[in-house]
Design a protein around this motif. Structure first.
Motif, PDB file in Angstrom:
ATOM      1  N   GLU A  22      34.203  37.278  37.553  1.00 19.25           N
ATOM      2  CA  GLU A  22      34.093  38.711  37.799  1.00 19.25           C
ATOM      3  C   GLU A  22      33.486  38.914  39.180  1.00 19.25           C
ATOM      4  O   GLU A  22      32.450  38.316  39.507  1.00 19.25           O
ATOM      5  N   ILE A  23      34.143  39.765  39.986  1.00 19.88           N
ATOM      6  CA  ILE A  23      33.738  39.971  41.376  1.00 19.88           C
ATOM      7  C   ILE A  23      33.607  41.466  41.642  1.00 19.88           C
ATOM      8  O   ILE A  23      34.521  42.235  41.344  1.00 19.88           O
ATOM      9  N   SER A  24      32.481  41.864  42.213  1.00 22.27           N
ATOM     10  CA  SER A  24      32.253  43.263  42.572  1.00 22.27           C
ATOM     11  C   SER A  24      31.888  43.328  44.048  1.00 22.27           C
ATOM     12  O   SER A  24      30.903  42.711  44.475  1.00 22.27           O
ATOM     13  N   SER A  25      32.691  44.033  44.825  1.00 22.63           N
ATOM     14  CA  SER A  25      32.479  44.161  46.273  1.00 22.63           C
ATOM     15  C   SER A  25      32.317  42.800  46.947  1.00 22.63           C
ATOM     16  O   SER A  25      31.475  42.614  47.817  1.00 22.63           O
TER      17      SER A  25
ATOM     18  N   MET B 296      35.212  46.550  40.155  1.00 29.08           N
ATOM     19  CA  MET B 296      35.117  45.142  39.802  1.00 29.08           C
ATOM     20  C   MET B 296      36.527  44.600  39.555  1.00 29.08           C
ATOM     21  O   MET B 296      37.377  45.286  39.010  1.00 29.08           O
ATOM     22  N   VAL B 297      36.729  43.354  39.956  1.00 28.09           N
ATOM     23  CA  VAL B 297      37.980  42.659  39.704  1.00 28.09           C
ATOM     24  C   VAL B 297      37.671  41.404  38.892  1.00 28.09           C
ATOM     25  O   VAL B 297      36.622  40.785  39.070  1.00 28.09           O
ATOM     26  N   LYS B 298      38.578  41.079  37.975  1.00 28.92           N
ATOM     27  CA  LYS B 298      38.442  39.847  37.198  1.00 28.92           C
ATOM     28  C   LYS B 298      39.624  38.957  37.535  1.00 28.92           C
ATOM     29  O   LYS B 298      40.775  39.395  37.484  1.00 28.92           O
TER      30      LYS B 298
ATOM     31  N   THR C 293      42.913  41.147  33.835  1.00 23.83           N
ATOM     32  CA  THR C 293      42.490  39.958  34.582  1.00 23.83           C
ATOM     33  C   THR C 293      43.684  39.405  35.352  1.00 23.83           C
ATOM     34  O   THR C 293      44.759  39.203  34.783  1.00 23.83           O
TER      35      THR C 293
ATOM     36  N   GLN D  19      38.236  38.857  47.329  1.00 25.56           N
ATOM     37  CA  GLN D  19      37.558  40.142  47.433  1.00 25.56           C
ATOM     38  C   GLN D  19      37.532  40.789  46.081  1.00 25.56           C
ATOM     39  O   GLN D  19      36.924  41.699  45.758  1.00 25.56           O
TER      40      GLN D  19
ATOM     41  N   THR E 186      29.636  38.300  40.123  1.00 25.99           N
ATOM     42  CA  THR E 186      28.616  38.832  39.225  1.00 25.99           C
ATOM     43  C   THR E 186      28.548  38.072  37.909  1.00 25.99           C
ATOM     44  O   THR E 186      27.538  38.124  37.216  1.00 25.99           O
ATOM     45  N   ASN E 187      29.641  37.361  37.566  1.00 27.09           N
ATOM     46  CA  ASN E 187      29.671  36.615  36.307  1.00 27.09           C
ATOM     47  C   ASN E 187      30.860  35.665  36.323  1.00 27.09           C
ATOM     48  O   ASN E 187      31.846  35.896  37.025  1.00 27.09           O
TER      49      ASN E 187
END
Length: 68
Positions: free
Chosen positions: A22-25, A1-3, A41, A68, A29-30
């Motif tokens: 918040e990004i996953s693949s 996950m990347v913020k 972050t 991404q 996601t949030n």
């Protein structure tokens, strides 16, 4: 996950200032407003647009490019 964080995030008609996404693949996601510096972050600044792609999956874009 990347913020990632920016000055403003736009989700439909909603505009959120000082926001973390918040990004996953490649999937959002949030997302949420913040008031203090967030650990782990990446600050992108400017405006991030969050919208659904053709399959209805939430994606984040900065300057027209998918994050991404």
């Amino acid at each position: 996950m990347v913020k990632v964080a920016s000055n403003e995030v736009v989700v439909g008609e909603e505009k959120i200032s000082q926001c973390v996404v918040e990004i996953s693949s490649g999937v959002v996601t949030n997302y949420y407003h913040f008031e203090e510096e967030q650990p782990n972050t990446l600050w992108l600044g400017g405006i991030i647009i969050v919208r659904k792609d053709k399959k209805g999956i939430l994606r984040a874009y900065k300057n027209g490019n998918k994050i991404q």
